[in-house]
Design a protein around this motif. Structure first.
Motif, short mmCIF file in Angstrom:
data_model
loop_
_atom_site.label_atom_id
_atom_site.label_comp_id
_atom_site.label_asym_id
_atom_site.label_seq_id
_atom_site.Cartn_x
_atom_site.Cartn_y
_atom_site.Cartn_z
N GLN A 750 0.80 -1.21 0.00
CA GLN A 750 0.00 0.00 0.00
C GLN A 750 0.84 1.27 0.00
O GLN A 750 0.45 2.27 -0.57
CB GLN A 750 -0.91 -0.01 1.25
N ASN A 751 2.03 1.23 0.59
CA ASN A 751 2.83 2.46 0.64
C ASN A 751 3.25 2.92 -0.75
O ASN A 751 3.61 4.06 -0.95
CB ASN A 751 4.07 2.28 1.51
N GLU A 778 -2.85 -4.26 6.42
CA GLU A 778 -2.39 -5.26 5.46
C GLU A 778 -1.74 -6.45 6.16
O GLU A 778 -1.85 -7.60 5.71
CB GLU A 778 -1.40 -4.60 4.50
N MET A 779 -1.07 -6.20 7.28
CA MET A 779 -0.32 -7.23 7.98
C MET A 779 -1.19 -8.07 8.93
O MET A 779 -0.68 -9.00 9.56
CB MET A 779 0.84 -6.60 8.76
N LEU A 780 -2.46 -7.73 9.07
CA LEU A 780 -3.36 -8.53 9.93
C LEU A 780 -3.47 -9.95 9.39
O LEU A 780 -3.87 -10.15 8.24
CB LEU A 780 -4.74 -7.89 10.00
N GLY A 781 -3.11 -10.94 10.20
CA GLY A 781 -3.24 -12.32 9.76
C GLY A 781 -4.69 -12.72 9.57
O GLY A 781 -5.03 -13.47 8.65
N SER A 782 -5.55 -12.24 10.44
CA SER A 782 -6.99 -12.47 10.34
C SER A 782 -7.67 -11.28 11.00
O SER A 782 -7.04 -10.48 11.69
CB SER A 782 -7.39 -13.78 11.02
N PHE A 783 -8.97 -11.15 10.78
CA PHE A 783 -9.69 -9.97 11.30
C PHE A 783 -10.23 -10.25 12.71
O PHE A 783 -11.43 -10.34 12.93
CB PHE A 783 -10.80 -9.58 10.33
N ASP A 784 -9.28 -10.38 13.65
CA ASP A 784 -9.67 -10.57 15.04
C ASP A 784 -8.64 -9.90 15.93
O ASP A 784 -7.53 -9.55 15.49
CB ASP A 784 -9.80 -12.06 15.39
N ALA A 785 -8.98 -9.72 17.20
CA ALA A 785 -8.12 -8.98 18.12
C ALA A 785 -6.76 -9.64 18.33
O ALA A 785 -5.77 -8.96 18.61
CB ALA A 785 -8.85 -8.83 19.47
N GLN A 786 -6.69 -10.95 18.17
CA GLN A 786 -5.43 -11.67 18.40
C GLN A 786 -4.36 -11.29 17.37
O GLN A 786 -3.16 -11.46 17.62
CB GLN A 786 -5.67 -13.20 18.35
N GLU A 835 -4.30 -5.96 -0.59
CA GLU A 835 -3.39 -5.26 -1.51
C GLU A 835 -3.43 -5.90 -2.89
O GLU A 835 -2.41 -6.22 -3.48
CB GLU A 835 -1.95 -5.31 -0.98
N LYS A 836 -4.64 -6.08 -3.40
CA LYS A 836 -4.80 -6.80 -4.65
C LYS A 836 -4.58 -5.87 -5.83
O LYS A 836 -5.19 -4.81 -5.94
CB LYS A 836 -6.20 -7.40 -4.73
N ARG A 845 -4.03 -0.95 -10.98
CA ARG A 845 -4.59 -0.32 -9.79
C ARG A 845 -4.53 -1.31 -8.63
O ARG A 845 -4.46 -2.52 -8.83
CB ARG A 845 -6.06 0.10 -10.04
N TYR A 846 -4.56 -0.76 -7.39
CA TYR A 846 -4.45 -1.58 -6.19
C TYR A 846 -5.70 -1.43 -5.34
O TYR A 846 -6.18 -0.32 -5.11
CB TYR A 846 -3.23 -1.14 -5.37
N ILE A 847 -6.21 -2.56 -4.87
CA ILE A 847 -7.39 -2.56 -4.00
C ILE A 847 -6.94 -2.97 -2.60
O ILE A 847 -6.25 -3.97 -2.42
CB ILE A 847 -8.45 -3.55 -4.52
N ASP A 848 -7.34 -2.16 -1.59
CA ASP A 848 -6.92 -2.45 -0.22
C ASP A 848 -7.35 -3.85 0.21
O ASP A 848 -6.57 -4.62 0.75
CB ASP A 848 -7.52 -1.42 0.75
N LEU A 849 -8.63 -4.17 -0.04
CA LEU A 849 -9.16 -5.47 0.38
C LEU A 849 -10.23 -5.92 -0.60
O LEU A 849 -11.22 -5.20 -0.83
CB LEU A 849 -9.75 -5.38 1.80
N LEU A 850 -10.03 -7.08 -1.21
CA LEU A 850 -11.00 -7.67 -2.13
C LEU A 850 -11.48 -8.98 -1.51
O LEU A 850 -10.67 -9.85 -1.17
CB LEU A 850 -10.33 -7.92 -3.49
N VAL A 851 -12.80 -9.11 -1.33
CA VAL A 851 -13.37 -10.28 -0.64
C VAL A 851 -14.33 -11.01 -1.57
O VAL A 851 -15.26 -10.40 -2.11
CB VAL A 851 -14.12 -9.85 0.64
#
Length: 915
Positions: A750-751, A778-786, A835-836, A845-851
């Motif tokens: 992203q930078n 971007e570095m979050l392994g999963s979307f949780d507090a851990q 970072e797709k 182009r770059y997408i922050d998050l593609l689900v």
């Protein structure tokens, strides 16, 4: 008819490569052995293009335009050529051909005769020797030779920085053959200062005793030292019988003026002699240092190779034998871009050319052929002399023909160039327009903010369908190019520069290098960098013993283990380049000098380059940008005075010297004329790069286009061909290859793109904050507090030095709030791609998050969620346009249903907006 001794004056776009290929193939069809044809170019690109064109032409001969031309040249029938083309092709492919750069040819000679230079034949070459190593070696040799004082005095006496002196040493080193006939003698210049001041004192006495002397006259003879005397405005006059001194004038005054002028003139010459004498002493040490360095490291610069080849072939007793051995292997010579050949290079080739053109010697059926264009002579600073083309033509009585049809540019571009340069460039012959080239567009626009205007022009071209990779912006200097790059990036326009095209600057190669650094240095930062670059979760890596494992095998294992290769041909180039490095140390400490370009297929964007770097290239749309700053005054310390291709004399540039030294004045006039020609030639090169459309952005003052007297306005019609593949061709292609498949790609983090967002309206702290927050997400392994702790640690490793403690806390709080937001958590259920990178309409182009959502199970279509992170509510409209662009892109690529969301991570709240 085949002419044995032939040259073409090949104006820009006139089919130079076409004629080179015709000449080469004509020789083959007439029975010449491929191994005895030497074809020299100036770039690897040109050499490769020529080889490819030869093979392609032979394979498709019946459909190629070259066929009719070969018939004319060889006077052989079409049937004969077609019947024998397979035989000729097989002979070519199975021969040791000599199509190469002039540097490569000289390198081959040096390898063959390397022992004459006390070198082993396995030496390596690069564009320049390692400057730091050379500098260190030189200073040691200076100390040993007891010449430290000479170096220091030279710097102080002539107000030159050490780097300037070092550059001069390299100049003299390269020009050693041209300068060797000029002798330098150390002189005492102080005696001339005393003579000048003594005569000045007598002049002052006369004026002071004159009762009619005005205040101006009295002030004009007030002198405290020699420097003040030289600065007097009247020094260059032929007589002092003018207004200031007329009331006191006598013949004695002019006699004293003459004596002062003679003393200053002799002072300048003596000082010049001392300067060159000192330089010559240091050049001998510099040459010794270079030799010691390349003997120790077995690495030579191309200038070293040329120097040594000349030395071997001309200065040793049995050089005739060496030329005999070379001549036995060369029967025909073809030279490309001859106007760029240096005097030293020509001196090396000259005996071979003489042998061929004499019709005597070992072979009596040799041929000589060269092509060039004096109008494109822009490398004088590298030793090129534009007069060489005509000098060689006269020396060898070469028959010259002009190639006048422009096969590159459209009518409007050709007409514009002809009108501008016909009366400005000596012996200019207007080019003819090829059949069918009836279009084109040329516009000259004035704006005292050239950057602003160029960005507007690029945006306009893109908006009407131009491919970004077909646009080139040509600048005067590298610093102008850097400023333009930043301006384009700020508008989300992709840019390709010389730096970005280097292989080692590609993210895929950076990742491998970071991995190797981790294995070698065992520093955690390299581990983090590697996984960030390959967009994978950090995990431990196995250590490697480089004493047992081969470097090439280690890199191959990295690519295989982490599944890095996905049609990225940069890896292939890098693996080939590794053969140059004997061990891990030589790679890690020298890789920045690896001068290889990235694979063209991996690059996309507007090309930004200097005019000099554009030579030999062509682009559909060309924008030539004026200088951003006023051109600096001439800084070259030395003026080289040529008569034809012979160096007559050299002068030290001294301010005001021309007013009292006629020889220097004449040399300076010649130099100014050459500078003017260089400027015209550079603009000719710039304008002739355009195939379809040419834009010139000029300033009202201090413009580099001032010598052309440009008129503001436009001609022609701006017509953009949106694609080289027409609709019916695309349909056919799709039918043959099947539906286009969506493949996930990774091109960066992203930078790389955040800096593109309105950087000029945000302060640096805001930019750093946004980049760091995106990186943590971007570095979050999963979307949780851990996952927060590890992601924060990785963010701090990379950006912690740029953040205050409260900013770090703020970023962590915002990310924590996001991971508690129910709407966000519902949107990210499915396969997540961070970072797709996507390619759409020839743009990257770059997408922050593609689900890829798993919420719809029974639909015929998949559903995708696009999430774009923002840290502030500024530029909401632009954010919406950006996400809309992503939505349309994914819809077209996948054919599925797509929703877009902007996720604002604000201080104290999360706001999610559906587009």
């Amino acid at each position: 008819m085949f002419i044995n001794n032939l040259a073409y004056e090949a104006s820009a776009g006139s089919g130079k490569t076409f004629m080179l290929v015709v000449r080469y193939l004509s020789l083959l069809f007439k029975g010449a052995e491929p191994s005895k044809i030497l074809a020299l170019t100036f770039t690897n690109k040109a050499a490769n293009e020529m080889q490819e064109r030869i093979v392609q032409t032979l394979e498709e001969l019946e459909h190629r335009g070259e066929l009719d031309e070969i018939v004319k040249v060889t006077e052989l029938s079409r049937d004969y050529l077609l019947q024998n083309r397979q035989r000729v092709l097989n002979e070519f492919l199975n021969s040791h051909t000599k199509i190469m750069t002039i540097d490569s040819f000289f390198t081959q000679i040096l390898r063959k005769f390397s022992l004459y230079a006390s070198l082993m034949p396995d030496f390596s070459t690069s564009s320049s020797q390692h400057e730091l190593k050379l500098l260190s070696r030189f200073l040691k040799e200076v100390s040993v030779a007891g010449k430290k004082e000479t170096l220091i005095l030279l710097s102080l006496a002539f107000n030159k920085r050490f780097t300037d002196i070092f550059s001069l040493l390299d100049e003299f080193y390269i020009k050693f053959k041209e300068i060797k006939h000029i002798k330098f003698k150390k002189q005492n210049y102080r005696v001339f200062e005393e003579e000048a001041l003594s005569s000045m004192a007598e002049l002052k006495k006369i004026i002071s005793s004159c009762k009619a002397a005005s205040k101006t006259a009295l002030k004009s003879v007030e002198v405290q030292n020699y420097e003040e005397l030289c600065a007097k405005a009247w020094i260059g006059r032929e007589t002092l019988n003018y207004n200031t001194f007329s009331k006191c004038f006598t013949s004695e005054i002019d006699h004293l003026l003459t004596k002062i002028q003679e003393a200053i003139r002799e002072h300048n010459r003596a000082k010049e002699q001392n300067f060159f004498y000192a330089i010559k002493e240091l050049v001998d040490i510099y040459t010794k240092s270079k030799k010691a360095l390349y003997m120790d490291d077995s690495e030579l610069s191309f200038s070293d190779v040329t120097y040594l080849v000349y030395e071997i072939l001309n200065l040793i007793e049995d050089s005739h034998f060496l030329y005999f051995r070379l001549d036995a292997q060369i029967e025909h010579m073809l030279l490309d871009e001859f106007q760029d050949t240096s005097i030293l290079q020509y001196e090396i080739l000259k005996p071979l050319i003489d042998e061929i053109t004499s019709g005597k010697g070992i072979f009596d059926n040799g041929s000589f052929f060269f092509v060039g264009d004096v109008k494109q002579s822009i490398y004088r600073f590298r030793g090129g002399v534009s007069a060489l083309f005509d000098a060689v033509r006269r020396e060898n009585d070469t028959h010259v023909e002009k190639l006048l049809i422009n096969y590159r540019s459209q009518k409007e571009v050709v007409a514009f160039v002809n009108e501008l340069f016909e009366k400005r460039i000596k012996n200019y012959t207007p080019q003819l327009v090829r059949e069918g080239a009836k279009g084109g567009y040329v516009e000259v626009v004035q704006n005292d903010d050239p950057l602003e205007e160029v960005v507007i022009r690029v945006q306009k071209l893109l908006s009407i369908g131009a491919n970004s990779s077909e646009i080139a912006v040509l600048c005067a200097t590298n610093s102008d190019g850097q400023a333009l790059k930043e301006a384009l990036l700020a508008k989300n326009i992709e840019v390709i520069t010389e730096t970005t095209t280097k292989l080692i600057n590609q993210k895929s190669i950076k990742a491998v290098l970071e991995y190797l650094k981790y294995l070698y240095f065992d520093e955690d930062i390299y581990l983090q960098n590697f996984f960030a670059l390959v967009s994978q979760k950090v995990r431990p890596l196995k250590k490697v013993d480089f004493n047992e494992a081969k470097l090439l095998d280690v890199v191959k294992n990295i690519i295989d283990e982490f599944r890095l290769f996905s049609d990225d041909f940069n890896y292939v180039r890098f693996l080939n380049a590794l053969s140059k490095y004997s061990d891990i140390e030589s790679l890690l400490f020298e890789y920045e000098r690896l001068d290889l370009s990235a694979a063209a297929s991996q690059l996309s964007g507007v090309r930004v380059l200097t005019v000099h770097k554009s030579k030999g290239l062509e682009f559909t749309h060309v924008i030539v940008m004026d200088r951003l700053k006023k051109a600096p005054p001439a800084r070259d310390a030395i003026i080289y005075e040529y008569e034809g291709i012979s160096l007559k004399n050299i002068y030290l540039r001294i301010k005001g010297r021309e007013s009292i030294d006629k020889n220097y004045e004449n040399a300076l006039k010649k130099e100014k004329l050459l500078v003017h020609e260089d400027s015209l030639n550079a603009l000719y090169v710039a304008f002739t790069r355009a195939r379809e459309n040419l834009f010139i952005v000029t300033k009202s003052k201090d413009s580099m286009f001032a010598i052309l007297d440009l008129k503001i306005g436009c001609s022609g019609s701006l017509d953009i061909q949106k694609s080289h593949i027409r609709e019916h061709d695309f349909a056919k292609l799709q039918a043959e290859t099947g539906a286009l498949e969506y493949k996930e790609l990774y091109y960066g983090t992203q930078n790389d793109i955040l800096a593109l967002e309105k950087a000029q309206d945000e302060d640096i702290k805001s930019i750093n904050f946004g980049i760091a927050m995106h990186y943590m997400l971007e570095m979050l392994g999963s979307f949780d507090a851990q996952s927060i702790s590890l992601a924060k640690e990785m963010m701090l490793n990379k950006y912690g030095a740029f953040l205050e403690d409260e900013e770090i806390e703020d970023i962590e709080n915002r990310v924590s709030m996001l991971l508690k937001n129910k709407t966000f958590l519902s949107l990210v259920k499915g396969e997540c791609y961070k970072e797709k990178a996507i390619r759409y309409k020839n743009n990257l182009r770059y997408i922050d998050l593609l689900v890829k959502s798993n919420s719809v199970k029974e639909s015929l279509f998949e559903r995708w969620n696009i999430i774009d992170y923002k840290s502030a509510l500024s530029y909401v409209d632009e954010h919406k346009k950006q996400v809309n662009y992503y939505v349309n892109a994914i819809k077209e690529i996948t054919g599925d249903e797509v929703d877009g969301y902007i996720c604002y991570l604000l201080q104290g709240s999360i706001k999610i907006v559906k587009i």
